[in-house]
Design a protein around this motif. Structure first.
Motif, PDB file in Angstrom:
ATOM      1  N   ILE A 273       5.627   1.633 -13.995  1.00  6.77           N
ATOM      2  CA  ILE A 273       6.840   1.508 -13.807  1.00  6.77           C
ATOM      3  C   ILE A 273       7.184   0.264 -14.738  1.00  6.77           C
ATOM      4  O   ILE A 273       6.674  -0.706 -14.516  1.00  6.77           O
ATOM      5  N   ASP A 274       7.862   0.642 -15.885  1.00  4.33           N
ATOM      6  CA  ASP A 274       8.273  -0.309 -16.868  1.00  4.33           C
ATOM      7  C   ASP A 274       7.100  -0.917 -17.735  1.00  4.33           C
ATOM      8  O   ASP A 274       6.959  -2.131 -17.585  1.00  4.33           O
ATOM      9  N   GLY A 275       6.094  -0.234 -17.827  1.00  5.34           N
ATOM     10  CA  GLY A 275       4.930  -0.549 -18.516  1.00  5.34           C
ATOM     11  C   GLY A 275       3.972  -1.286 -17.436  1.00  5.34           C
ATOM     12  O   GLY A 275       2.840  -1.740 -17.832  1.00  5.34           O
ATOM     13  N   ASN A 276       4.300  -1.529 -16.230  1.00  5.50           N
ATOM     14  CA  ASN A 276       3.267  -2.024 -15.399  1.00  5.50           C
ATOM     15  C   ASN A 276       2.384  -0.970 -14.681  1.00  5.50           C
ATOM     16  O   ASN A 276       2.973  -0.085 -13.895  1.00  5.50           O
ATOM     17  N   ARG A 277       1.318  -1.053 -14.881  1.00  3.66           N
ATOM     18  CA  ARG A 277       0.345   0.053 -14.450  1.00  3.66           C
ATOM     19  C   ARG A 277      -0.420  -0.610 -13.238  1.00  3.66           C
ATOM     20  O   ARG A 277      -1.233   0.412 -12.601  1.00  3.66           O
ATOM     21  N   SER A 278      -0.464  -1.720 -12.859  1.00  2.00           N
ATOM     22  CA  SER A 278      -1.146  -2.244 -11.747  1.00  2.00           C
ATOM     23  C   SER A 278      -0.442  -2.376 -10.484  1.00  2.00           C
ATOM     24  O   SER A 278      -0.926  -1.681  -9.471  1.00  2.00           O
ATOM     25  N   GLU A 279       0.742  -2.907 -10.436  1.00  2.00           N
ATOM     26  CA  GLU A 279       1.388  -3.005  -9.020  1.00  2.00           C
ATOM     27  C   GLU A 279       1.770  -1.698  -8.260  1.00  2.00           C
ATOM     28  O   GLU A 279       1.938  -1.790  -7.367  1.00  2.00           O
ATOM     29  N   PRO A 280       2.153  -0.855  -9.100  1.00  2.00           N
ATOM     30  CA  PRO A 280       2.947   0.436  -8.304  1.00  2.00           C
ATOM     31  C   PRO A 280       1.935   0.969  -7.394  1.00  2.00           C
ATOM     32  O   PRO A 280       2.270   1.598  -6.385  1.00  2.00           O
ATOM     33  N   ARG A 281       0.618   1.184  -7.931  1.00  3.94           N
ATOM     34  CA  ARG A 281      -0.422   1.620  -7.069  1.00  3.94           C
ATOM     35  C   ARG A 281      -0.667   0.959  -5.642  1.00  3.94           C
ATOM     36  O   ARG A 281      -0.961   1.618  -4.876  1.00  3.94           O
ATOM     37  N   PHE A 282      -0.360  -0.377  -5.784  1.00  2.00           N
ATOM     38  CA  PHE A 282      -0.393  -1.282  -4.551  1.00  2.00           C
ATOM     39  C   PHE A 282       0.793  -0.962  -3.484  1.00  2.00           C
ATOM     40  O   PHE A 282       0.819  -0.977  -2.433  1.00  2.00           O
ATOM     41  N   HIS A 283       2.098  -0.902  -4.371  1.00  2.00           N
ATOM     42  CA  HIS A 283       3.179  -0.641  -3.678  1.00  2.00           C
ATOM     43  C   HIS A 283       3.296   0.915  -2.862  1.00  2.00           C
ATOM     44  O   HIS A 283       3.475   0.964  -1.805  1.00  2.00           O
ATOM     45  N   LEU A 284       2.695   1.735  -3.481  1.00  2.00           N
ATOM     46  CA  LEU A 284       2.546   3.106  -3.130  1.00  2.00           C
ATOM     47  C   LEU A 284       1.483   3.248  -1.901  1.00  2.00           C
ATOM     48  O   LEU A 284       1.706   3.882  -0.893  1.00  2.00           O
ATOM     49  N   THR A 285       0.512   2.324  -1.952  1.00  2.00           N
ATOM     50  CA  THR A 285      -0.609   2.426  -0.874  1.00  2.00           C
ATOM     51  C   THR A 285      -0.034   1.834   0.265  1.00  2.00           C
ATOM     52  O   THR A 285      -0.115   2.186   1.350  1.00  2.00           O
ATOM     53  N   ARG A 286       0.786   0.605   0.017  1.00  2.00           N
ATOM     54  CA  ARG A 286       1.395   0.014   1.261  1.00  2.00           C
ATOM     55  C   ARG A 286       2.283   0.904   2.088  1.00  2.00           C
ATOM     56  O   ARG A 286       2.340   1.151   3.039  1.00  2.00           O
ATOM     57  N   GLU A 287       3.067   1.769   1.180  1.00  2.00           N
ATOM     58  CA  GLU A 287       4.230   2.464   1.607  1.00  2.00           C
ATOM     59  C   GLU A 287       3.587   3.925   2.548  1.00  2.00           C
ATOM     60  O   GLU A 287       3.930   4.208   3.516  1.00  2.00           O
ATOM     61  N   LEU A 288       2.294   4.587   2.015  1.00  2.00           N
ATOM     62  CA  LEU A 288       1.601   5.407   2.490  1.00  2.00           C
ATOM     63  C   LEU A 288       0.935   4.971   3.975  1.00  2.00           C
ATOM     64  O   LEU A 288       1.094   5.781   4.844  1.00  2.00           O
ATOM     65  N   ILE A 289       0.314   3.715   4.067  1.00  2.00           N
ATOM     66  CA  ILE A 289      -0.211   3.501   5.162  1.00  2.00           C
ATOM     67  C   ILE A 289       0.843   2.877   6.224  1.00  2.00           C
ATOM     68  O   ILE A 289       0.729   3.239   7.307  1.00  2.00           O
ATOM     69  N   GLU A 290       2.038   2.400   5.899  1.00  9.91           N
ATOM     70  CA  GLU A 290       2.992   2.002   6.618  1.00  9.91           C
ATOM     71  C   GLU A 290       3.626   3.065   7.153  1.00  9.91           C
ATOM     72  O   GLU A 290       4.217   2.953   8.265  1.00  9.91           O
ATOM     73  N   ARG A 291       3.816   4.164   6.413  1.00 10.51           N
ATOM     74  CA  ARG A 291       4.700   5.137   6.669  1.00 10.51           C
ATOM     75  C   ARG A 291       3.809   6.176   7.848  1.00 10.51           C
ATOM     76  O   ARG A 291       4.403   6.783   8.691  1.00 10.51           O
ATOM     77  N   PHE A 292       2.427   6.185   7.617  1.00  8.14           N
ATOM     78  CA  PHE A 292       1.614   6.986   8.395  1.00  8.14           C
ATOM     79  C   PHE A 292       0.718   6.463   9.682  1.00  8.14           C
ATOM     80  O   PHE A 292      -0.091   7.042  10.306  1.00  8.14           O
ATOM     81  N   ALA A 293       0.207   5.144   9.147  1.00 11.91           N
ATOM     82  CA  ALA A 293      -1.033   4.573   9.827  1.00 11.91           C
ATOM     83  C   ALA A 293      -0.536   3.518  10.730  1.00 11.91           C
ATOM     84  O   ALA A 293      -1.360   2.878  11.432  1.00 11.91           O
ATOM     85  N   LYS A 294       0.747   3.266  10.701  1.00 14.91           N
ATOM     86  CA  LYS A 294       1.131   2.036  11.574  1.00 14.91           C
ATOM     87  C   LYS A 294       2.172   2.719  12.788  1.00 14.91           C
ATOM     88  O   LYS A 294       2.794   3.679  12.506  1.00 14.91           O
TER      89      LYS A 294
END
Length: 294
Positions: A273-294
């Motif tokens: 996202i906008d040249g940021n290659r590090s943070e989006p993977r962590f945002h998506l991990t949080r979203e994935l876990i919060e949606r299905f594992a909590k």
């Protein structure tokens, strides 16, 4: 007439069920960030909680090191290595210093390093030279270690995994060609991570470290920004391994205990996202876990 009404109600019920299921599927795919492949595994039950394109072999970058960790910890467990075993850098390992963009400990030819130092560096900062050094210690050469990696993949019955090196750098980066990128499916990576944590739970004592100090006194920070104490921290998460290469894109295998159950997430080729290659993977991990594992 009653039969007609029953059939009508049955058809209407099926329509509602299918519609709701389709809406659920759409909701599942409505992510804030995209990825080439995704996987969420409940490590307690073995159930695949969510998957997207999870069986396709893709470059996995430094998530490779999960298998390297497994094999090194096997060697320590069987006594062929100890945490205090000393390593003297080979010319091949020292040569990795020339690759400025590759994460590394920066070993010197006239220095010696313990397995403990190398394992921390490989795990926390994803040091590629440390991974190669550990491979040489275990098997005598990179080639022999890679054979062990692929043999272990077969033992795990992984159908979409092939290793060419112990660290995950692209083959073209090393001058070996694009046909020698380490490949695995998101599902296979999740299985390796699951086997690692179950056989060697002490690995989590390393993966959850936010940082360590180098010999020169420099603080070297974990590449996993979701760990407690890091700026994107997520309560409950204690590992496991980031990755990035040009071929793989941003990747991340995460793990933690949520609602009393350990889960393992795998993302491959996460959108930048906008040249940021590090943070989006962590945002998506949080979203994935919060949606299905909590």
């Amino acid at each position: 007439m009653k039969k007609f009404v029953f059939i009508l109600l049955l058809c209407f019920g099926i329509y509602i069920w299918v519609t709701e299921w389709d809406d659920f599927k759409v909701k599942q795919e409505n992510w804030n960030v995209s990825a080439k492949a995704m996987m969420l595994l409940n490590a307690e039950t073995g159930k695949v909680v969510y998957e997207k394109n999870s069986k396709k072999p893709l470059p996995i970058a430094s998530m490779t090191k999960i298998m390297t960790q497994y094999i090194v910890l096997n060697a320590i467990k069987n006594g062929s290595l100890t945490w205090d075993t000393v390593y003297h850098p080979s010319a091949t390992v020292v040569n990795l210093a020339q690759f400025a963009s590759a994460s590394k400990l920066g070993m010197q030819a006239n220095q010696s390093y313990t397995v403990h130092e190398l394992f921390i560096a490989m795990t926390v900062i994803s040091a590629n030279d440390a991974a190669l050094a550990l491979a040489e210690l275990v098997a005598g050469s990179e080639e022999e270690f890679v054979s062990i990696m692929n043999e272990q993949a077969r033992a795990f019955k992984l159908k979409h995994t092939t290793f060419y090196n112990p660290h995950g750098l692209d083959g073209s980066y090393l001058g070996r060609g694009e046909n020698k990128n380490n490949l695995a499916s998101a599902y296979d990576v999740a299985i390796i991570a699951d086997r690692l944590i179950k056989k060697h739970p002490d690995v989590l004592e390393f993966t959850k470290l936010p940082s360590f100090k180098s010999r020169q006194g420099m603080t070297m920070w974990n590449t996993n920004l979701l760990l407690p104490g890091m700026r994107m921290q997520m309560a409950g998460l204690d590992g496991l391994k980031t990755g990035y290469t040009d071929a793989a894109g941003p990747c991340f295998t995460g793990t933690g205990v949520f609602n009393g159950q350990r889960v393992i997430s795998v993302l491959i080729g996460v959108e930048e996202i906008d040249g940021n290659r590090s943070e989006p993977r962590f945002h998506l991990t949080r979203e994935l876990i919060e949606r299905f594992a909590k």
